[in-house]
Design a protein around this motif. Sequence first.
Motif, PDB file in Angstrom:
ATOM      1  N   GLY A  71      74.116-112.391  24.095  1.00 43.34           N
ATOM      2  CA  GLY A  71      74.283-112.619  25.521  1.00 43.34           C
ATOM      3  C   GLY A  71      74.756-111.438  26.337  1.00 43.34           C
ATOM      4  O   GLY A  71      75.024-111.588  27.527  1.00 43.34           O
ATOM      5  N   LEU A  72      74.855-110.257  25.735  1.00 44.34           N
ATOM      6  CA  LEU A  72      75.231-109.078  26.522  1.00 44.34           C
ATOM      7  C   LEU A  72      74.090-108.690  27.453  1.00 44.34           C
ATOM      8  O   LEU A  72      72.915-108.821  27.100  1.00 44.34           O
ATOM      9  CB  LEU A  72      75.584-107.917  25.598  1.00 44.34           C
ATOM     10  N   ARG A  73      74.430-108.211  28.646  1.00 39.26           N
ATOM     11  CA  ARG A  73      73.431-107.940  29.672  1.00 39.26           C
ATOM     12  C   ARG A  73      73.612-106.542  30.258  1.00 39.26           C
ATOM     13  O   ARG A  73      74.731-106.027  30.326  1.00 39.26           O
ATOM     14  CB  ARG A  73      73.552-108.931  30.820  1.00 39.26           C
ATOM     15  N   PRO A  74      72.536-105.936  30.719  1.00 44.12           N
ATOM     16  CA  PRO A  74      72.695-104.711  31.503  1.00 44.12           C
ATOM     17  C   PRO A  74      73.561-105.003  32.731  1.00 44.12           C
ATOM     18  O   PRO A  74      73.403-106.037  33.393  1.00 44.12           O
ATOM     19  CB  PRO A  74      71.260-104.360  31.914  1.00 44.12           C
ATOM     20  N   ARG A  84      82.113-109.218  33.669  1.00 44.31           N
ATOM     21  CA  ARG A  84      80.804-109.550  34.223  1.00 44.31           C
ATOM     22  C   ARG A  84      80.992-110.067  35.650  1.00 44.31           C
ATOM     23  O   ARG A  84      81.478-111.164  35.859  1.00 44.31           O
ATOM     24  CB  ARG A  84      80.088-110.584  33.363  1.00 44.31           C
ATOM     25  N   GLN A  85      80.659-109.238  36.611  1.00 45.71           N
ATOM     26  CA  GLN A  85      80.784-109.611  38.021  1.00 45.71           C
ATOM     27  C   GLN A  85      82.176-110.134  38.343  1.00 45.71           C
ATOM     28  O   GLN A  85      82.352-111.134  39.022  1.00 45.71           O
ATOM     29  CB  GLN A  85      79.725-110.633  38.394  1.00 45.71           C
ATOM     30  N   ASP A  88      71.558-100.647  29.240  1.00 48.56           N
ATOM     31  CA  ASP A  88      70.379-101.356  28.753  1.00 48.56           C
ATOM     32  C   ASP A  88      70.734-102.090  27.467  1.00 48.56           C
ATOM     33  O   ASP A  88      71.651-101.683  26.731  1.00 48.56           O
ATOM     34  CB  ASP A  88      69.233-100.369  28.500  1.00 48.56           C
ATOM     35  N   VAL A  89      70.010-103.180  27.213  1.00 51.97           N
ATOM     36  CA  VAL A  89      70.178-103.963  25.993  1.00 51.97           C
ATOM     37  C   VAL A  89      68.809-104.074  25.332  1.00 51.97           C
ATOM     38  O   VAL A  89      67.850-104.546  25.951  1.00 51.97           O
ATOM     39  CB  VAL A  89      70.739-105.371  26.290  1.00 51.97           C
ATOM     40  N   ALA A  99      71.645-108.409  22.445  1.00 57.24           N
ATOM     41  CA  ALA A  99      70.845-109.302  23.283  1.00 57.24           C
ATOM     42  C   ALA A  99      71.018-110.752  22.860  1.00 57.24           C
ATOM     43  O   ALA A  99      71.161-111.652  23.696  1.00 57.24           O
ATOM     44  CB  ALA A  99      69.371-108.900  23.231  1.00 57.24           C
ATOM     45  N   GLU A 100      70.995-110.988  21.567  1.00 56.89           N
ATOM     46  CA  GLU A 100      71.106-112.354  21.080  1.00 56.89           C
ATOM     47  C   GLU A 100      72.504-112.925  21.256  1.00 56.89           C
ATOM     48  O   GLU A 100      72.706-114.136  21.170  1.00 56.89           O
ATOM     49  CB  GLU A 100      70.680-112.424  19.618  1.00 56.89           C
ATOM     50  N   ASP A 133      76.851-105.372  32.443  1.00 57.13           N
ATOM     51  CA  ASP A 133      78.163-105.749  31.911  1.00 57.13           C
ATOM     52  C   ASP A 133      79.003-104.493  31.697  1.00 57.13           C
ATOM     53  O   ASP A 133      78.466-103.399  31.449  1.00 57.13           O
ATOM     54  CB  ASP A 133      78.020-106.483  30.578  1.00 57.13           C
TER      55      ASP A 133
END
Length: 465
Positions: A412-415, A453-454, A401-402, A409-410, A417
């Motif tokens: 650009g990190l994402r749940p 990331r993916q 979670d972010v 979050a600011e 990752d």
Amino acid sequence: MFVNSRKGLCAGVVAGVLLFCPGGIAPLTAQEIPNDFTAIVRQKLAAVVAITTRQIIQDQTTLNDFLDPFNGRPGPAQPQVREALGSGFVINPEGYIVTNNHVVADATEIHVVFSDKETAPARLVGRDPGTDIAVLKVDPRPNMATTAWGDSDAVQPGAWTIAIGSPFGLGGTVTVGVLSARSRDIQAGPYDDFLQTDASINRGNSGGPLFNARGEVIGVNTAIVSPSGGSIGIGFAVPSRTAQSVADQLIRTGHIERGFIGVRLQEVTPSIAAALGIPGSKGALVASVEPGSPAEKAGIRAGDVITRFNGKDIQGVRDLTLAAASQKPGSKATVIRNRDGSQQELTLTVGQRKDEEGQTGAVPAPDAADQRLGLSLSPIPDEVRPQLGLQPGTTGVFIQDVAPNSLAAENGLRPGDVIVSANNRDVAQPSDTQEEWAKSRRQNRPILLRINRQGQSLFVAVAAS
């Protein structure tokens, strides 16, 4: 906006690639500058052609909706013909003609209209969507007029430019202006390297030549900025440095070979530079290296910053993308990379690019902020590994979670990752990342996170204060 009109009259938008051609021409002296351009136009007008194309398209939606008037059943789909118009120019007496790819792409018929109104069918020799250059071939005509390539690198902003083409179907139209800028990146593709001119370029000019004051072709008119669809004095041309090399390859082989080194890149932001401990933000940061690629074989690894390639200074991702693509596959190239604050020189053997999506593409670099980190971390759950695109044996920490409005979050990190490393230290447990975060805070420097990331790798620098 950038106008690209494959439907109807053309004025397209594509990319530019840095390729080399020999030459070097001294600038014109004051005595050589013409009072007007009638002599050039008289000599070159016959070498500029209009290009008409026809494309047969099958409408599979609307026409099938009409009923057969005799039996009430849906009528058969009928083919439609789409016509388009562009420009081109003859480059040798054998009948080879250069134009834009977007003028002739998907055409089922291509015809060339000469300045004397004679029309001839044309054959597509080859095309390169990456630079929007295509070459056509017509049967040679007696005393066929031709153009000569000039040196686009020798033309400086403020120099005269002359565009000849068929805007709006009006053949043999001449417009004059100056070179407004060089090496423009209009975000059309990885090889953007346009000349900018204020000579009027409109729909139908696509593929036509941009001349210098000597009557030499220094560019292929390709794109315009236009809120209304007409010229506002901002036009773009593929430089002759690029167009000539691409045209020569297409004539010789029918296709284009581009150099490939096998790295995924991103820009060096001030935060990333601070995290890496390097001065300034010049260079291209290696986010990942393709297994078995020339870069991997040469010893390049993620986290390296490439500052020079084959004698050319690298200011950012675009410089390296163009420089690598310009190299002949199989050739040797020297690379200067910064690793852990020290410069090292490597030699690699350039490979051949197999696709145009580009493993040397840029990864958007996130912005830095000055707030708490805001990450909820865990070991990588086994059940989500296939969905994350992780290679077997990949270690890291999973972002569950972010927190909203957090620094993470600011940036650009994402749940979802996966943090692979922190400050170039491989991490396997949340505590590894927490230790590096604490260390960065004590040293008052950003933490450098390498993210998967993916299946794609990128770096994120997060300010630690």
